[in-house]
Motif scaffolding. Structure first.
Motif, short mmCIF file in Angstrom:
data_model
loop_
_atom_site.label_atom_id
_atom_site.label_comp_id
_atom_site.label_asym_id
_atom_site.label_seq_id
_atom_site.Cartn_x
_atom_site.Cartn_y
_atom_site.Cartn_z
N LEU A 79 0.81 -1.21 0.00
CA LEU A 79 0.00 0.00 0.00
C LEU A 79 0.85 1.26 0.00
CD1 LEU A 79 -2.83 1.26 0.25
CD2 LEU A 79 -2.63 1.01 2.72
N TYR A 80 1.96 1.25 0.72
CA TYR A 80 2.76 2.46 0.89
C TYR A 80 4.05 2.44 0.08
CZ TYR A 80 -0.51 3.35 4.65
OH TYR A 80 -1.67 3.57 5.37
N GLU A 81 4.10 1.61 -0.94
CA GLU A 81 5.30 1.47 -1.76
C GLU A 81 5.37 2.53 -2.87
OE1 GLU A 81 7.76 -2.41 -3.23
OE2 GLU A 81 5.63 -2.34 -3.70
N SER A 82 4.24 3.10 -3.23
CA SER A 82 4.16 4.05 -4.33
C SER A 82 3.32 5.24 -3.91
CB SER A 82 3.54 3.38 -5.56
OG SER A 82 3.31 4.31 -6.59
N PHE A 83 3.75 6.45 -4.26
CA PHE A 83 2.98 7.64 -3.87
C PHE A 83 3.36 8.83 -4.74
CE2 PHE A 83 6.86 8.14 -1.45
CZ PHE A 83 7.07 9.50 -1.39
N SER A 84 2.59 9.89 -4.60
CA SER A 84 2.94 11.18 -5.19
C SER A 84 2.82 12.24 -4.10
CB SER A 84 2.04 11.52 -6.38
OG SER A 84 0.68 11.54 -6.01
N VAL A 85 3.41 13.39 -4.34
CA VAL A 85 3.49 14.43 -3.31
C VAL A 85 3.32 15.80 -3.95
CG1 VAL A 85 6.02 14.43 -3.49
CG2 VAL A 85 4.92 15.41 -1.47
N ASP A 106 9.05 3.18 3.88
CA ASP A 106 10.24 2.41 4.22
C ASP A 106 11.37 2.82 3.28
OD1 ASP A 106 12.19 0.61 4.85
OD2 ASP A 106 10.99 -1.19 4.46
N TRP A 107 12.20 3.74 3.73
CA TRP A 107 13.26 4.27 2.88
C TRP A 107 14.40 3.27 2.67
CZ3 TRP A 107 11.98 8.25 0.11
CH2 TRP A 107 11.07 9.20 0.62
N SER A 108 14.37 2.14 3.38
CA SER A 108 15.40 1.12 3.17
C SER A 108 15.10 0.27 1.94
CB SER A 108 15.51 0.21 4.40
OG SER A 108 14.36 -0.61 4.54
N GLN A 109 13.90 0.47 1.34
CA GLN A 109 13.49 -0.26 0.15
C GLN A 109 13.24 0.72 -1.00
OE1 GLN A 109 13.32 -3.66 -0.02
NE2 GLN A 109 14.21 -3.58 2.06
N PRO A 110 13.21 0.26 -2.25
CA PRO A 110 12.88 1.16 -3.36
C PRO A 110 11.50 1.79 -3.17
CG PRO A 110 13.81 -0.88 -4.20
CD PRO A 110 13.56 -1.09 -2.73
N VAL A 111 11.40 3.05 -3.52
CA VAL A 111 10.15 3.80 -3.44
C VAL A 111 9.78 4.24 -4.85
CG1 VAL A 111 9.02 5.85 -2.52
CG2 VAL A 111 10.62 4.57 -1.09
N TYR A 112 8.52 4.06 -5.22
CA TYR A 112 8.05 4.35 -6.58
C TYR A 112 7.18 5.60 -6.54
CZ TYR A 112 9.81 -0.31 -7.33
OH TYR A 112 10.63 -1.40 -7.39
N MET A 113 7.63 6.63 -7.24
CA MET A 113 6.93 7.92 -7.19
C MET A 113 6.24 8.21 -8.51
SD MET A 113 9.16 10.44 -4.81
CE MET A 113 7.70 11.49 -4.76
N THR A 282 7.26 17.51 -15.37
CA THR A 282 6.95 16.60 -14.28
C THR A 282 7.84 15.36 -14.39
OG1 THR A 282 5.12 15.42 -13.19
CG2 THR A 282 5.10 15.45 -15.57
N VAL A 283 7.99 14.66 -13.28
CA VAL A 283 8.93 13.53 -13.21
C VAL A 283 8.28 12.37 -12.49
CG1 VAL A 283 11.18 12.74 -12.38
CG2 VAL A 283 10.91 15.12 -13.12
N ARG A 284 8.49 11.16 -12.99
CA ARG A 284 8.20 9.98 -12.19
C ARG A 284 9.52 9.26 -11.98
NH1 ARG A 284 4.87 5.57 -15.87
NH2 ARG A 284 6.62 4.82 -17.12
N ALA A 285 9.64 8.52 -10.89
CA ALA A 285 10.97 8.03 -10.52
C ALA A 285 10.90 6.83 -9.60
CB ALA A 285 11.76 9.15 -9.84
N ILE A 286 12.01 6.11 -9.57
CA ILE A 286 12.27 5.13 -8.52
C ILE A 286 13.39 5.67 -7.66
CG2 ILE A 286 12.90 2.77 -7.96
CD1 ILE A 286 12.19 1.96 -10.76
N LEU A 287 13.19 5.64 -6.35
CA LEU A 287 14.23 6.02 -5.40
C LEU A 287 14.80 4.74 -4.82
CD1 LEU A 287 12.36 8.54 -5.74
CD2 LEU A 287 12.96 9.15 -3.40
N ARG A 288 16.07 4.50 -5.09
CA ARG A 288 16.71 3.25 -4.66
C ARG A 288 17.81 3.52 -3.65
NH1 ARG A 288 16.50 2.12 -10.28
NH2 ARG A 288 15.02 0.48 -10.81
N PRO A 289 17.78 2.82 -2.52
CA PRO A 289 18.88 2.94 -1.56
C PRO A 289 20.20 2.54 -2.22
CG PRO A 289 17.02 1.78 -0.58
CD PRO A 289 16.72 1.90 -2.04
N HIS A 290 21.29 3.13 -1.76
CA HIS A 290 22.60 2.87 -2.35
C HIS A 290 22.93 1.39 -2.41
CE1 HIS A 290 23.74 7.01 -2.84
NE2 HIS A 290 23.62 7.28 -1.55
N GLU A 291 22.50 0.63 -1.40
CA GLU A 291 22.89 -0.77 -1.34
C GLU A 291 22.03 -1.68 -2.21
OE1 GLU A 291 20.23 0.11 2.27
OE2 GLU A 291 21.86 1.06 1.13
#
Length: 304
Positions: A79-85, A106-113, A282-291
């Protein structure tokens, strides 16, 4: 079924009774708030799907609002893996609250925006740089220059070549639309069924009854998913649909707009004929932790 959280560290769940006031607030920031503003209006008026909106606990003094879209096909279906702001562009420092939010996100996992104003995404990229990297895809928001003006041509008065006709789509057409939708890996067929049942969604049918071209109004208020089958191109169907749906969307109380890829010159030319202009990037993106590895596909839900 995943639990809907009433609050996080910095944000709280919005009660539906608050939405009209929030829509009015966002209206002060048009056109930069356009996509978020119209998402809320569509949700309140035409309930397509069950969404969840969160605002800062200090709202509106620190005006940041989140939208978690429940239909998005994120890799793990959370439910909280993808969002817009949305945040007013003169208040971007308030986005620091978002990176401090460790309950809803959960910023330790990929986030889909989903598609978000480029200035907001640039600020988020700066704030996120110590946690990970951002893979981005760009789009342009185009809207009707004068939302109070009807398009001159009415498709109901158009004489189609080869006895074609335009009709409201029915849920049985959802599968073919989904199959040819460029971002179908991020949307489910059920979403298109809901859109067709609830919102204006039109197709042009050939004399043999085959669906030749189509366009829908989306859950975020925009006109999207315009497609014409190759064998039916160069007949003007796209322009007819765009003009007609623009009028219908406007008459239903929405501001007509679309999301167009920067390289999609044919769509830019088509909407220029309808009376649209570019509002912002506008931008859509995946935010991926460095690891984390970088082999996942792009995030977000919409594209023209």
């Amino acid at each position: 079924m995943e639990e809907v959280l009433q609050e996080g560290k910095q944000f709280r769940l919005v009660d539906e009774s608050e939405l009209p006031e929030i829509i009015e607030f966002l209206g002060n920031y048009l056109p930069e708030s356009l996509k978020f503003h119209q998402t809320l209006r569509t949700y309140l008026k035409d309930r397509v799907w069950e969404f969840h909106f969160y605002v800062t606990k200090t709202w509106p003094d620190q005006a940041v609002i989140l939208h978690f879209p429940g239909m998005t096909k994120s890799p793990n279906g959370k439910l909280y893996e993808s969002f817009s702001v949305f945040c007013p562009c003169e208040q971007l420092n308030n986005l620091e609250l978002l990176t401090e939010e460790d309950i809803l996100i959960d910023w330790s996992q990929p986030v889909y925006m989903n598609f978000t104003h480029v200035k907001i995404m640039n600020k988020l990229e700066d704030l996120y740089s110590n946690m990970g990297v951002m893979d981005k895809m760009y789009g342009d928001i185009y809207g009707l220059v004068d939302p109070d003006t009807r398009c001159e041509e009415s498709a109901t008065e158009t004489v189609f070549a080869e006895d074609a006709e335009m009709l409201q789509l029915t849920p049985e057409h959802a599968q073919i639309i989904h199959d040819l939708y460029p971002a179908n890996h991020m949307e489910c067929v059920e979403l298109f069924e809901k859109l067709i049942e609830t919102l204006p969604c039109y197709g042009i049918f050939s004399s043999s009854g085959e669906l030749a071209a189509w366009m829908v109004q989306s859950y975020y208020g925009a006109m999207c998913s315009m497609q014409t089958r190759p064998e039916y191109r160069r007949k003007g169907y796209g322009l007819i649909l765009a003009k007609y749906l623009t009028n219908v969307v406007r008459e239903r109380g929405y501001i007509p707009f679309v999301v167009i890829r920067p390289e999609n010159d044919p769509s830019k030319g088509l909407y220029a004929k309808v009376g649209f202009k570019k509002y912002f990037e506008t931008v859509r993106a995946i935010l991926r932790p460095h690891e984390m590895s970088s082999d996942a596909q792009g995030g977000g839900t919409e594209e023209d």
